[in-house]
Design an enzyme around this catalytic site. Structure first.
Site, PDB file in Angstrom:
ATOM      1  N   GLU A 103       0.842 -10.303  -0.431  1.00  0.00           N
ATOM      2  CA  GLU A 103       0.704 -10.308   1.022  1.00  0.00           C
ATOM      3  C   GLU A 103      -0.520  -9.500   1.441  1.00  0.00           C
ATOM      4  OE1 GLU A 103       3.273  -7.799   4.117  1.00  0.00           O
ATOM      5  OE2 GLU A 103       4.399  -9.325   3.030  1.00  0.00           O
ATOM      6  N   ILE A 146       0.843  -1.178   0.000  1.00  0.00           N
ATOM      7  CA  ILE A 146       0.000   0.000   0.000  1.00  0.00           C
ATOM      8  C   ILE A 146       0.884   1.235   0.000  1.00  0.00           C
ATOM      9  CG2 ILE A 146      -1.948  -1.085   1.151  1.00  0.00           C
ATOM     10  CD1 ILE A 146      -0.951   0.113   3.768  1.00  0.00           C
ATOM     11  N   GLY A 197       7.335  -8.937   4.332  1.00  0.00           N
ATOM     12  CA  GLY A 197       7.347  -9.984   3.303  1.00  0.00           C
ATOM     13  C   GLY A 197       8.272  -9.684   2.153  1.00  0.00           C
TER      14      GLY A 197
END
Length: 635
Positions: free
Chosen positions: A258, A236, A356
């Site tokens: 993710e 994001i 991640g």
């Protein structure tokens, strides 16, 4: 109480009909208030709190209200959007927070030593719970109301919540009537929840700021690397949102990520994200959590297009790698000239976490046609410092290693580092640094011995690569080529191009038989300013190494306002229309800069070049002097 991953699974698998029928009665017995639910928590307990937008806010407030009766209580979670009052200084003796990923609400506590940070790959956190290396006494989670079969959905955050709940001695669930019911491996049965607290809390929202101009330029550069049929991972923020804006003309993109936010909705609605070409989970968006607006939460609610799975599956590099054309886009705080990527700390200050990034970088690297991408703005602090740096700051951590990094992207371009030497890496990264810092970075690279002492500074210092001049053309045999300006990082490709030429082509272009080109001479061919000295190269886009098949250049004579022109095409690609297209395109560029025409020297036996000039469409003058044609083209 839960019995661990294996025990819980077996219990559900072999549950009797009567157990499934009477879950409603058990549900009634488990319903309680938040105050009563958290009263079972004892001093010294290890507590897990649900993630992201699914933080169980009612339970967290009740926990903090009980602080006076607690001591030495440990709290674990990855980033949450909501409140984190347990990190306040006044609760130091009651709560000790341990972050697997540092969010804005816990950053100060970690910086001041009142909370801990555990660096770990996101895919490996669940194993800490399941093996008992981090035992969980109580899991505070948020779920949806149960369906008719007694199953609650974890909603917008499955991630590590599922493994924590399945590993905890006690599960206390905030049953939120507003939580969206998500599909996938996203369910827990009422029988596996110990206490249930009804709530009607709005989900936590994440609102990304409008991407900056820099973010849009980065997004545009990244979008050029994304092919039709690619599967995407992105987070994001401004850069991921900017990338999505440039993908409206792509076809059959897929998502294995993710997490995601509102940005994908428009591409789904436009039919750009179809997931049809995915290698695994065809036709499905795969994620472990999402954060965004109410529109996003409505979009994922009971939507069979989207499946949420636990982090240990979604982030498993071996699972990720099964997606062909996997594109992983991850952020960085700074990158040093050897390719080391820091993304979790500002020097000694821990800022976020590993998350991640490495999971997806390694997964994409092993994907057929995959592209692992690190993206960052070229500067920080309002443009006063470079984020491409000679060395990482003291105390900064390496999240993605030199060996893992492939693509690095800034608003100034794309550097491909994988399999490159330290010298090639340094030059590539300098070329995408902000022009204000390129000369400084090159000097630092020389001092460290990363590049040769004779490396020219001129190609780097303040010269802006004219991305707008990149174009595609077709050969007479139908193949597509890319014509673009020469880059300072094309040195090795230019040398390979030279050695691919036949002795006759070398003789006609360089007016002599050359066995090789010394490095100091190569530098002269790289010395362009995209204005008075311009060079274009033709490359085959399907070849990852950008193999050069033709070079055309001009150099302006300010006395006459004519520019000397030269071109050479590899023998393999001669007679396919490249020379004519490059001459016409380079002439168009020269005309736009007010140049009156081209001059050229052509050896008497080079009839092919003379025919190129005759067919150019420009008025031509030619005269023979000492066995050489002197040619003049007027624009």
């Amino acid at each position: 109480m839960n019995e661990g991953a294996i025990g819980t699974g077996c219990k559900e698998m072999f549950a009797s009909d009567s157990e499934m029928i009477d879950w409603q009665e058990r549900y009634k017995d488990k319903v309680t208030t938040a105050d009563k639910a958290v009263s079972v928590i004892k001093p010294g307990d290890k507590i897990f709190i649900g993630s992201g937008a699914a933080e169980p806010q009612v339970l967290v407030r009740a926990l903090v209200d009980k602080a006076s009766s607690l001591a030495d209580t440990k709290i674990f979670h990855i980033m949450t959007l909501g409140i984190a009052p347990y990190t306040e200084p006044k609760f130091t003796d009651q709560f000790r927070h341990n972050a697997f990923f540092i969010g804005a609400n816990t950053r100060q506590a970690v910086a001041e030593g009142r909370a801990d940070y555990t660096p770990i790959f996101l895919s490996e956190i669940p194993a800490l719970f399941r093996t008992g290396r981090i035992p969980i006494d109580v899991a505070l989670i948020q779920v949806t109301p149960p369906d008719k079969h007694g199953y609650c959905s974890y909603g917008v955050s499955v991630d590590i919540v599922k493994s924590a709940a399945e590993s905890a001695d006690m599960v206390i669930a905030e049953v939120n009537s507003r939580a969206p019911r998500t599909m996938g491996d996203s369910f827990i049965h009422v029988n596996d929840i110990d206490l249930m607290v009804p709530s009607d809390e709005p989900l936590l929202y994440y609102k990304a700021e409008e991407p900056s101009d820099i973010a849009y330029n980065i997004g545009k550069n990244i979008s050029k690397l994304i092919e039709d049929g690619s599967t995407l991972q992105m987070g994001i923020g401004g850069i991921p949102d900017a990338v999505l804006k440039y993908l409206a003309n792509r076809k059959d993109l897929g998502i294995h990520t993710e997490m995601f936010s509102d940005g994908i909705i428009e591409l789904v609605e436009k039919g750009v994200i179809t997931n049809r070409k995915k290698t695994i989970h065809k036709d499905k968006i795969i994620a472990s959590f999402c954060m965004g607006s109410q529109r996003l939460y409505d979009f994922v609610d009971n939507n069979p297009l989207i499946e949420f799975h636990p982090t240990e599956y979604v982030n498993d590099p071996f699972v990720i790698a099964q997606n062909e054309k996997m594109v992983a886009i991850n952020a960085a705080i700074e990158v040093d000239l050897t390719g080391q990527v820091c993304s979790d700390s500002l020097g000694e200050l821990f800022y976020s976490g590993i998350g991640g990034q490495v999971d997806f970088i390694r997964g994409a690297a092993r994907s057929k046609g995959g592209k692992p991408i690190i993206a960052l703005p070229s500067t920080a602090r309002n443009g006063t410092v470079s984020r491409i740096v000679p060395t990482l700051k003291p105390g900064a951590g390496v999240v993605t290693s030199r060996g893992d990094v492939h693509y690095v992207v800034t608003e100034w371009g794309v550097a491909y580092l994988h399999g490159k030497s330290i010298r090639e890496r340094a030059l590539a990264l300098i070329s995408i640094a902000h022009p204000r810092f390129r000369a400084e970075l090159l000097r630092a690279a020389k001092q460290r011995g990363l590049v040769l002492p004779e490396e020219e500074e001129r190609p780097f210092s303040g010269v802006i690569y004219p991305e707008e001049l990149e174009t595609e053309m077709k050969l007479t045999d139908g193949r597509r080529i890319v014509i673009r300006p020469l880059k300072p990082t094309d040195e090795e490709a230019w040398i390979d191009f030279f050695h691919s030429l036949s002795p006759q082509s070398i003789y006609h272009r360089f007016f002599g038989i050359l066995k090789g080109v010394p490095y100091r001479e190569v530098q002269k061919y790289m010395d362009i300013d995209y204005n008075e000295r311009m060079a274009l190269v033709a490359v085959l886009p399907e070849e990852a190494l950008d193999r050069i098949i033709a070079v055309a250049r001009y150099e302006l004579d300010n006395r006459t306002n004519f520019a000397e022109f030269a071109i050479v095409v590899t023998d393999e690609f001669q007679e396919k229309g490249i020379g004519k297209q490059m001459l016409q395109y380079l002439a168009k560029i020269a005309r736009s800069k007010g140049i009156k025409g081209f001059t050229a020297e052509v050896m008497a036996d080079n009839e092919r070049m003379m025919n190129l000039f005759r067919d150019s469409g420009y008025r031509m003058e030619a005269k023979m002097e000492s066995g050489t044609w002197l040619v003049k083209l007027y624009f």
